[in-house]
Scaffold this active site. Structure first.
Site, short mmCIF file in Angstrom:
data_model
loop_
_atom_site.label_atom_id
_atom_site.label_comp_id
_atom_site.label_asym_id
_atom_site.label_seq_id
_atom_site.Cartn_x
_atom_site.Cartn_y
_atom_site.Cartn_z
N ASP A 14 48.78 -13.09 13.85
CA ASP A 14 49.69 -12.02 14.25
C ASP A 14 50.76 -12.56 15.19
OD1 ASP A 14 48.06 -12.33 16.44
OD2 ASP A 14 47.60 -10.20 16.70
N ASP A 50 44.67 -12.52 10.63
CA ASP A 50 44.41 -11.78 11.87
C ASP A 50 44.37 -10.27 11.64
OD1 ASP A 50 44.01 -13.40 14.08
OD2 ASP A 50 46.15 -13.67 14.47
N GLU A 84 40.16 -10.78 17.99
CA GLU A 84 40.15 -11.23 19.39
C GLU A 84 39.06 -10.48 20.17
OE1 GLU A 84 44.04 -10.90 21.11
OE2 GLU A 84 44.97 -12.07 19.51
N GLU A 115 41.41 -20.14 23.22
CA GLU A 115 42.83 -20.30 23.56
C GLU A 115 43.03 -20.36 25.08
OE1 GLU A 115 45.54 -17.73 21.47
OE2 GLU A 115 47.23 -18.30 22.75
O1 KIV Z 1 48.17 -15.38 16.00
C1 KIV Z 1 47.96 -16.60 16.05
O2 KIV Z 1 48.75 -17.43 15.56
C2 KIV Z 1 46.75 -17.06 16.72
C3 KIV Z 1 46.65 -18.52 17.04
C4 KIV Z 1 47.55 -18.87 18.16
C5 KIV Z 1 45.26 -18.94 17.28
O3 KIV Z 1 45.91 -16.29 17.03
#
Ligand code: KIV
EC number: 2.1.2.11
Length: 269
Positions: free
Chosen positions: A52, A91, A123, A186
């Site tokens: 995302d 995501d 997340e 992260e």
């Molecule tokens: O949205 C994304 O690109 C991510 C990465 C930074 C792990 O979650």
């Protein structure tokens, strides 16, 4: 994982999970469209994340919060069309899985059924564990994400290194227990990422988490030098395609203005 052979077949979730602890680290790069996916896949990454992060690097928002599920389904379908080998993980965007486990399963299902992803990423840790478990029970493989979770930007008060070791470790354990097959870590100190990597049985994929994870992930635009919005310390640019693009377009404009493009070789007689 080993380099792709001449005949490529998709990397599976069990294969990705089984790479835990191997000397050769897992490689993950984001992509948001078919052309980028083809390039990244041909280069031999193990997984492509339809992140995302497209909210910032594609849509120009200051954070990922405005990204919708429909947009994620659309971009996932573009990436899947360009991918032959890599595992495609998509995501779940902000507030599409936090409300209830039922909501999580329904929306994760759209990323698999309509987008064509092989797995989803969510997340959060302890507070997301129920949603992860519900998805896993429904045969939707889940990658977790702890530490600096960008969807929590308003609670964190910005994009900051996360240092609450015991809390982040508990989050990682909760995600593993819930049945996730891998875990993004992260923006945490390297020693904490090393502790988490030793504590869980699933591969850890670091971004701004040092060298001790089982793999690494970078955002496509960061890796290629295409994004100047901000440049976190953990980003390494492997090319300067932003500058190369500006130079190419300047050269094109100059030739069109001078009348040297199109030349005879570009004409139909
Ligand atoms: O949205 C994304 O690109 C991510 C990465 C930074 C792990 O979650």
């Amino acid at each position: 994982m080993s380099q792709p052979s001449a005949v490529s077949r998709p990397v599976t979730v069990p294969e990705f999970r089984a790479a835990k602890g191997r000397a050769e680290k897992l490689t993950v790069v984001t992509a948001y469209d078919c052309t980028a996916a083809k390039l990244v896949d041909a280069a031999g990454v193990d997984a492509i994340l339809v992140g995302d992060s497209l909210g910032t690097v594609v849509q120009g928002h200051p954070n990922t919060l405005p990204v919708t599920l429909a947009q994620m389904v659309y971009h996932t379908s573009l990436v899947v069309r360009g991918t032959a080998r890599a595992l495609v993980v998509a995501d779940l965007p902000f507030l599409t899985y936090q409300v209830s486990p039922r909501q999580a399963v329904k929306n994760a299902g759209k990323l698999l059924k309509q987008g064509g992803a092989a797995a989803v990423k969510m997340e959060g840790g302890e507070r997301t564990a129920e949603a992860i478990a519900a998805c896993v029970r429904a045969d939707v493989p889940v990658m977790g994400h702890v530490g600096l979770t960008p969807q929590s930007v308003n609670r964190f008060g910005g994009f900051k290194v996360q240092r609450d070791a015991e809390h982040i470790l508990a989050d990682a354990r909760a995600i593993e227990q819930a049945g996730a097959f891998a875990l993004v870590i992260e923006c945490v100190p390297s020693d904490l990422a090393a502790r988490i990597t030793a504590a869980v049985s699933i591969p850890t994929i670091g971004i701004g988490a040092g060298p001790h994870c089982d793999g690494q992930v970078l955002v496509y635009h960061d890796l290629l030098g295409l994004f100047d919005g901000f440049r976190p310390k953990f980003v390494k640019r492997y090319a300067e395609l932003g500058e190369a693009t500006r130079a190419a377009v300047r050269a094109y404009c100059a030739e069109v203005r001078k009348g040297t493009f199109p030349g005879p070789e570009h004409e139909f007689k």
